[in-house]
Design a protein around this motif. Structure first.
Motif, PDB file in Angstrom:
ATOM      1  N   ILE A  38      -5.556  52.357 -23.202  1.00  0.00           N
ATOM      2  CA  ILE A  38      -4.586  51.265 -22.821  1.00  0.00           C
ATOM      3  C   ILE A  38      -4.146  51.099 -21.269  1.00  0.00           C
ATOM      4  O   ILE A  38      -3.398  52.076 -20.899  1.00  0.00           O
ATOM      5  N   ASP A  40      -2.490  50.274 -17.871  1.00  0.00           N
ATOM      6  CA  ASP A  40      -1.346  49.599 -17.421  1.00  0.00           C
ATOM      7  C   ASP A  40      -1.088  48.132 -17.481  1.00  0.00           C
ATOM      8  O   ASP A  40      -1.924  47.356 -17.273  1.00  0.00           O
ATOM      9  N   ALA A  41       0.052  48.023 -17.840  1.00  0.00           N
ATOM     10  CA  ALA A  41       0.744  46.617 -17.668  1.00  0.00           C
ATOM     11  C   ALA A  41       1.029  46.321 -16.344  1.00  0.00           C
ATOM     12  O   ALA A  41       1.438  47.047 -15.681  1.00  0.00           O
ATOM     13  N   THR A  42       0.661  44.792 -16.019  1.00  0.00           N
ATOM     14  CA  THR A  42       0.931  44.255 -14.641  1.00  0.00           C
ATOM     15  C   THR A  42       1.983  43.636 -14.629  1.00  0.00           C
ATOM     16  O   THR A  42       2.448  43.261 -13.452  1.00  0.00           O
ATOM     17  N   ASP A  43       2.545  43.231 -15.658  1.00  0.00           N
ATOM     18  CA  ASP A  43       3.788  42.232 -15.505  1.00  0.00           C
ATOM     19  C   ASP A  43       4.572  42.264 -16.969  1.00  0.00           C
ATOM     20  O   ASP A  43       4.063  43.024 -17.868  1.00  0.00           O
ATOM     21  N   ALA A  44       5.357  41.841 -17.168  1.00  0.00           N
ATOM     22  CA  ALA A  44       6.448  41.667 -18.423  1.00  0.00           C
ATOM     23  C   ALA A  44       5.559  41.203 -19.577  1.00  0.00           C
ATOM     24  O   ALA A  44       5.724  41.604 -20.641  1.00  0.00           O
ATOM     25  N   THR A  46       2.438  41.158 -20.100  1.00  0.00           N
ATOM     26  CA  THR A  46       1.354  42.169 -20.632  1.00  0.00           C
ATOM     27  C   THR A  46       1.968  43.446 -21.211  1.00  0.00           C
ATOM     28  O   THR A  46       1.410  44.147 -21.885  1.00  0.00           O
ATOM     29  N   ALA A  47       3.397  43.678 -20.674  1.00  0.00           N
ATOM     30  CA  ALA A  47       3.927  44.858 -21.159  1.00  0.00           C
ATOM     31  C   ALA A  47       4.014  44.908 -22.743  1.00  0.00           C
ATOM     32  O   ALA A  47       4.035  45.932 -23.416  1.00  0.00           O
ATOM     33  N   THR A  49       2.080  43.325 -25.016  1.00  0.00           N
ATOM     34  CA  THR A  49       0.970  43.361 -25.598  1.00  0.00           C
ATOM     35  C   THR A  49       0.572  44.906 -25.495  1.00  0.00           C
ATOM     36  O   THR A  49       0.054  45.495 -26.487  1.00  0.00           O
ATOM     37  N   LYS A  50       0.744  45.490 -24.328  1.00  0.00           N
ATOM     38  CA  LYS A  50       0.343  46.941 -24.190  1.00  0.00           C
ATOM     39  C   LYS A  50       1.163  47.651 -25.175  1.00  0.00           C
ATOM     40  O   LYS A  50       0.955  48.697 -25.769  1.00  0.00           O
ATOM     41  N   LEU A  51       2.567  47.664 -25.322  1.00  0.00           N
ATOM     42  CA  LEU A  51       3.563  48.329 -26.259  1.00  0.00           C
ATOM     43  C   LEU A  51       3.065  48.085 -27.596  1.00  0.00           C
ATOM     44  O   LEU A  51       2.909  49.282 -28.498  1.00  0.00           O
ATOM     45  N   ASN A  52       2.736  46.912 -27.872  1.00  0.00           N
ATOM     46  CA  ASN A  52       2.203  46.765 -29.387  1.00  0.00           C
ATOM     47  C   ASN A  52       0.817  47.631 -29.627  1.00  0.00           C
ATOM     48  O   ASN A  52       0.550  48.048 -30.696  1.00  0.00           O
TER      49      ASN A  52
END
Length: 67
Positions: A38, A40-44, A46-47, A49-52
């Motif tokens: 997964i 790294d998230a680049t902004d809030a 996508t964060a 989506t990545k956490l999910n």
């Protein structure tokens, strides 16, 4: 019933699975291969989506209960 230890107490440690294609699971879940990376998230936006995606991977392995 006594607890069964997976470790032999050696300094090298203990590992599950010899490769990323070996299937493992926890708490009776169906064994699966290692979840995909997964990035790294680049902004809030996508964060979330990545956490999910992290939560889904933990559920698939059986490390957290699925809802």
């Amino acid at each position: 019933m006594a607890v069964k230890q997976l470790s032999d107490g050696g300094d090298a440690g203990t590992t599950l699975g010899q490769s990323s294609t070996d299937k493992i699971s926890f708490y009776g879940a169906t064994p699966v291969v290692r979840p995909a990376n997964i990035v790294d998230a680049t902004d809030a936006a996508t964060a979330i989506t990545k956490l999910n995606a992290v939560i889904a991977a933990l559920e698939t392995l059986g490390l957290v209960a699925s809802s």
